[in-house]
Scaffold this active site. Sequence first.
Site, PDB file in Angstrom:
ATOM      1  N   LYS A  52       0.839  -1.207   0.000  1.00  0.00           N
ATOM      2  CA  LYS A  52       0.000   0.000   0.000  1.00  0.00           C
ATOM      3  C   LYS A  52       0.867   1.248   0.000  1.00  0.00           C
ATOM      4  O   LYS A  52       0.611   2.201  -0.742  1.00  0.00           O
ATOM      5  CB  LYS A  52      -0.927   0.010   1.228  1.00  0.00           C
ATOM      6  CG  LYS A  52      -2.083  -0.962   1.112  1.00  0.00           C
ATOM      7  CD  LYS A  52      -2.799  -1.150   2.435  1.00  0.00           C
ATOM      8  CE  LYS A  52      -3.699  -2.365   2.370  1.00  0.00           C
ATOM      9  NZ  LYS A  52      -4.176  -2.812   3.672  1.00  0.00           N
ATOM     10  N   GLN A  96      -5.250  -1.901   9.535  1.00  0.00           N
ATOM     11  CA  GLN A  96      -5.046  -3.206   8.907  1.00  0.00           C
ATOM     12  C   GLN A  96      -5.620  -4.319   9.776  1.00  0.00           C
ATOM     13  O   GLN A  96      -5.355  -4.378  10.982  1.00  0.00           O
ATOM     14  CB  GLN A  96      -3.542  -3.426   8.660  1.00  0.00           C
ATOM     15  CG  GLN A  96      -3.204  -4.710   7.946  1.00  0.00           C
ATOM     16  CD  GLN A  96      -3.701  -4.748   6.502  1.00  0.00           C
ATOM     17  OE1 GLN A  96      -3.768  -3.736   5.824  1.00  0.00           O
ATOM     18  NE2 GLN A  96      -4.065  -5.919   6.030  1.00  0.00           N
ATOM     19  N   ASP A 119     -11.893   2.011   3.711  1.00  0.00           N
ATOM     20  CA  ASP A 119     -12.154   0.572   3.611  1.00  0.00           C
ATOM     21  C   ASP A 119     -13.639   0.297   3.385  1.00  0.00           C
ATOM     22  O   ASP A 119     -14.012  -0.806   2.971  1.00  0.00           O
ATOM     23  CB  ASP A 119     -11.779  -0.111   4.942  1.00  0.00           C
ATOM     24  CG  ASP A 119     -10.428  -0.800   4.898  1.00  0.00           C
ATOM     25  OD1 ASP A 119     -10.037  -1.272   3.815  1.00  0.00           O
ATOM     26  OD2 ASP A 119      -9.785  -0.881   5.953  1.00  0.00           O
TER      27      ASP A 119
HETATM   28  N1  GUN Z   1      -6.972  -7.260   5.769  1.00  0.00           N
HETATM   29  C1  GUN Z   1      -7.194  -7.992   4.656  1.00  0.00           C
HETATM   30  N2  GUN Z   1      -7.855  -7.267   3.745  1.00  0.00           N
HETATM   31  C2  GUN Z   1      -8.058  -6.050   4.290  1.00  0.00           C
HETATM   32  C3  GUN Z   1      -8.695  -4.865   3.829  1.00  0.00           C
HETATM   33  O1  GUN Z   1      -9.230  -4.772   2.715  1.00  0.00           O
HETATM   34  N3  GUN Z   1      -8.672  -3.812   4.685  1.00  0.00           N
HETATM   35  C4  GUN Z   1      -8.127  -3.882   5.918  1.00  0.00           C
HETATM   36  N4  GUN Z   1      -8.174  -2.794   6.688  1.00  0.00           N
HETATM   37  N5  GUN Z   1      -7.528  -4.967   6.379  1.00  0.00           N
HETATM   38  C5  GUN Z   1      -7.505  -6.043   5.564  1.00  0.00           C
END
Ligand code: GUN
Length: 292
Positions: A52, A96, A119
């Site tokens: 990211k 996350q 998200d």
């Molecule tokens: N963990 C796995 N996929 C995601 C996601 O799309 N967003 C977040 N915040 N954590 C994750």
Amino acid sequence: MQIIDGKKIAQEVKDQLKETIEQITMQGKRIPQLVVVLVGENPASMTYVRNKERACEAIGMKTKTLRLKEETTQEELLTLIDQLNHDPSVDGILVQLPVPAQINEQQVLQAIDPSKDVDGFHPLNVGKMMINEATCLPCTPKGILRMLQSIGYEDLSGKRAIVIGRSNIVGKPVAQLLLANHATVTIAHSRTKGIENLCREADIVIAAAGVVKLVKADWIKEGAVVIDVGTTRDEQGKLCGDVDFEAVKEKASAISPVPGGVGPMTIAMLLENTLQAYIAHEGGRENGCTTV
Ligand code: GUN
């Protein structure tokens, strides 16, 4: 048979976002910013977070990762989120997942300002998605819908879709987005009996169960479109999908690979959501994130 190249589609999205950010920069305006919060040292999470960061940097978006120790308390995390909510330089906040056991995940997600919830996990945004109101859509489901659009699957009227998996992050929201686009949707999961028979009726198969090579060639109707959301790592660290790719590709009309399918799309959609949140913040609207 067509390979749905998520990496290529994601790159096109990122190129466009980069251009927009270049224009923002040239106009001397504030640059959009995504803040990622990582609690602990889950290896998969550390990889995602690094990806990211790199993606933000590649398009000129400001980004910061706050790495917190494994023992971080609920209160410490909520205090940090409150600070980020009130920081006008921050457009997107992503905590996350998964978070360590002492943290109440739902309480944390609900603490994020819905206008910064890139998200799309805040209950307000989940609710808006359910009633087809414009909002920040969860990144993986949004990316999957874009992949379907890339092969001309836009209006899904008359199409039968099966979603294998019922997580809050992928299964449930992708089923909702398929429904919003007029597909007839079945959700199957680990307690479903006879998944293979349900799967054989589907024109669109979304495999998001987290079980390596779960979906076999004889589950697939001739000409079906197959999207593989699997991200299981084997002992060698190789990323494995939920679909038996080599066999299934002989029957599918289009199929997404792992890696290079859904993964890059998720990140591109996160960047897009952050830019949309920025536009909403700059325009003074509450939430400008849109539909697919
Ligand atoms: N963990 C796995 N996929 C995601 C996601 O799309 N967003 C977040 N915040 N954590 C994750």
